[in-house]
Design an enzyme around this catalytic site. Structure first.
Site, short mmCIF file in Angstrom:
data_model
loop_
_atom_site.label_atom_id
_atom_site.label_comp_id
_atom_site.label_asym_id
_atom_site.label_seq_id
_atom_site.Cartn_x
_atom_site.Cartn_y
_atom_site.Cartn_z
N ASP A 56 0.83 -1.21 0.00
CA ASP A 56 0.00 0.00 0.00
C ASP A 56 0.86 1.26 0.00
OD1 ASP A 56 -2.12 -1.88 0.43
OD2 ASP A 56 -1.76 -1.74 2.58
N GLU A 222 -11.07 0.75 -2.34
CA GLU A 222 -10.43 1.11 -1.07
C GLU A 222 -9.16 1.88 -1.37
OE1 GLU A 222 -9.69 -2.71 0.71
OE2 GLU A 222 -8.28 -3.32 -0.84
#
Length: 564
Positions: A56, A222
């Site tokens: 991420d 997301e």
């Protein structure tokens, strides 16, 4: 002792000459990995630019300097901070989170919890990092020096299931975009925007739902990142799942929407699965680039760099050969332009343990406790044996594992260590840790040390260990301290990792001739993280508690794969 340290330093420097260049004074030494270096030295790079589990990733620019952070979950220190001057060559410069909060909660191993999908931004002379802890809420730390001290975490918004936050400052206004974790909130694929105070320290209530991926097959939306350009607000976010998803761009003239969505990068016919979730950078030379991850199983979520351009105020990421506005990942590409040449540099893997500072490549599997061990000025790192629980099943419970990321598809790691035991059944050695794990350890059994290979599958689900005895030796040193027999054994260990995460082990008594041992083991990723390698030092639970033993790690060296 002094001669040993001097000799070791000389040998370490001689070996390091193959791994470093010296563009300036000693302080400017740059580590060049012999396992993976993306800079090809001819003006091009190959992906991934970080062949390690920087899950991420997000990035920000300050002039010609670029700063990257990534998820660290339950490992400590957390929130790694990396620096680059060209988005290809990176150095770890520190961690923004010394310990996770609440500190008591993270004093134990908390696999998959903790720091999720951070965002790093530079605003009014300060660096900010926001992240979501799905069990507690959205936190923020800040600093004027990304390589220095960061503030204590501030709880910006409390609540379960809050993840993946990213701020956007616009004049005196500040906004926060975030997502939801179905495992806690029981909703997902939903993005919300909520105003914050100008300091970015607390939300002001009344979040708005600005995107619902459930409505148009953009499931698992997301990891949003917030930007503004040419009068549009942009939210760049992944969808479709970690392994096989794609990258979306959302845009609107109003911060609260409505937003229109477009797919701007997908795998196509490439081998780069799930190319998504990362950060956009506009360089000082006027170019646009996008850093994102690819899920590579046991290697974790490795970081790719993609060229990016704008078409009718929509970003296009990667190569768009058919002109449809949706790019595909590149394998090799010209490096970003820079105002000055940037030498090769990679995150450090090897460690001589010659200073009383822990190398930045290492993390614990929980918040650090003094009894885990210490760096020393004597040329070794010491790990004390951690006392396991009375209900011990496997090492999923162990908080004191001392680990670092896999740095490449193929490599060899070698170490010299000394196991010192005060009591029976104390053990230490080399481990590959994930949902499955394998360790090569020496364990004291009476008046001998036994070399063992321990394999566990499905550790989170309570899988039991399978233990094979490989060799038996008498201690190399004996002494008595307060009537407790202390014995020790020195040993060299080697880990070979081949493509696909196939691991084999070997040992040596003299550091020259290695004997292959044990069964092959296929590494497996952990909970939201890649497999890791490093050291274990444990002992069984006893009542009353007995004196701890310890593992002294002389050095740890990573290099190209050595064929058996």
């Amino acid at each position: 002792m002094k001669f040993k340290i001097l000799l070791k330093k000389v040998c370490g420097v001689l070996g390091a000459l193959c791994l470093m260049n010296f563009p300036g004074p000693v302080g400017a030494q740059r580590y060049i990995s012999s396992a993976w270096c993306p800079d090809k030295g001819d003006g091009t790079y190959v992906n991934p630019v970080l062949h390690a589990d920087y899950s991420d990733p997000d990035v920000c620019a300050v002039g010609g300097d670029y700063y990257l952070t990534a998820s660290s979950f339950g490992c400590a220190p957390g929130l790694p901070v990396l620096h680059s001057r060209d988005l290809v060559n990176w150095r770890i410069i520190g961690y923004a989170l010394k310990e996770l909060v609440p500190t008591d909660f993270y004093a134990r191993a908390c696999h998959g919890k903790g720091v999720w999908a951070p965002a790093i931004r530079y605003h009014n002379g300060e660096f900010y990092i926001y992240w979501g802890d799905p069990d507690f809420g959205i936190y923020m730390v800040k600093s004027t020096d990304p390589a220095g001290e960061w503030s204590r975490p501030v709880l910006v918004k409390a609540g379960k299931g809050l993840i993946d936050p990213c701020p956007l400052w616009e004049g005196d206004n500040c906004y926060l975009v975030f997502a939801w974790a179905a495992s806690r909130a029981h909703i997902n694929s939903v993005l919300c925007v909520e105003p914050m105070n100008a300091e970015g320290t607390r939300t002001l209530g009344h979040p708005r739902l600005v995107f619902d991926g459930n409505a148009d097959d953009n499931f698992t939306a997301e990891g949003p990142k917030f930007y503004k350009r040419n009068g549009y607000y942009y939210i760049l976010c992944p969808a479709g799942g970690v392994e096989m998803g794609w990258q979306l761009a959302l845009r609107s003239k109003n911060v609260y929407g409505p937003y229109e969505a477009r797919r701007v990068m997908e795998q196509g016919k490439t081998l780069v699965n799930g190319p998504h979730q990362g950060g956009w950078i506009h360089t000082e030379c006027g170019e646009d680039w996008f850093l994102h991850f690819q899920d590579k199983g046991c290697y974790g979520r490795v970081v790719h760099l993609q060229p990016m351009h704008w078409k009718e105020d929509w970003p296009v990421i990667g190569e768009d050969r058919d002109g449809d506005g949706c790019g595909n990942p590149v394998v090799r590409h010209a490096k970003p332009r820079t105002k000055q040449p940037v030498p090769m540099e990679n995150p450090v893997e090897s460690d001589e343990f010659d200073t009383p500072e822990i190398g930045m490549q290492w993390e614990w599997h929980s918040n650090y406790h003094d009894l885990y061990g210490f760096p020393t000025p004597y040329g070794y790192m010491r790990l004390y044996t951690h006392k396991l629980s009375p209900e011990y099943v496997n090492l999923w419970e162990a908080p004191n594992l001392f680990l670092q990321k896999f740095p490449a598809e193929e490599f060899t790691a070698e170490t010299k260590l000394k196991m010192v035991s005060k009591e029976d059944r104390q053990q230490g050695g080399l481990i590959v840790m994930g949902w499955d794990y394998c360790m090569l350890t020496v364990q004291r059994e009476g008046d001998t040390f036994v070399l063992k290979q321990t394999v566990c599958q499905d550790a989170e689900q309570g899988g039991e260990e399978r233990i094979d005895t490989l060799a038996v030796w008498a201690p190399t040193e004996r002494q008595r301290i307060r009537y407790s027999p202390t014995v020790s054994l020195e040993l060299f260990m080697r880990l070979n990792v081949r493509k696909g995460g196939e691991c084999t082990f070997a040992y040596s008594r003299d550091g020259r001739t290695y004997t292959s041992c044990g069964r092959p083991f296929r590494a497996r990723q952990g909970k939201w993280i890649g497999a890791k390698m490093g050291f274990v030092s444990v002992e069984p639970h006893t009542e009353p508690a007995l004196n701890r033993g310890w593992l002294d790690i002389d050095w740890f060296r990573v290099g190209p794969l050595k064929r058996d």
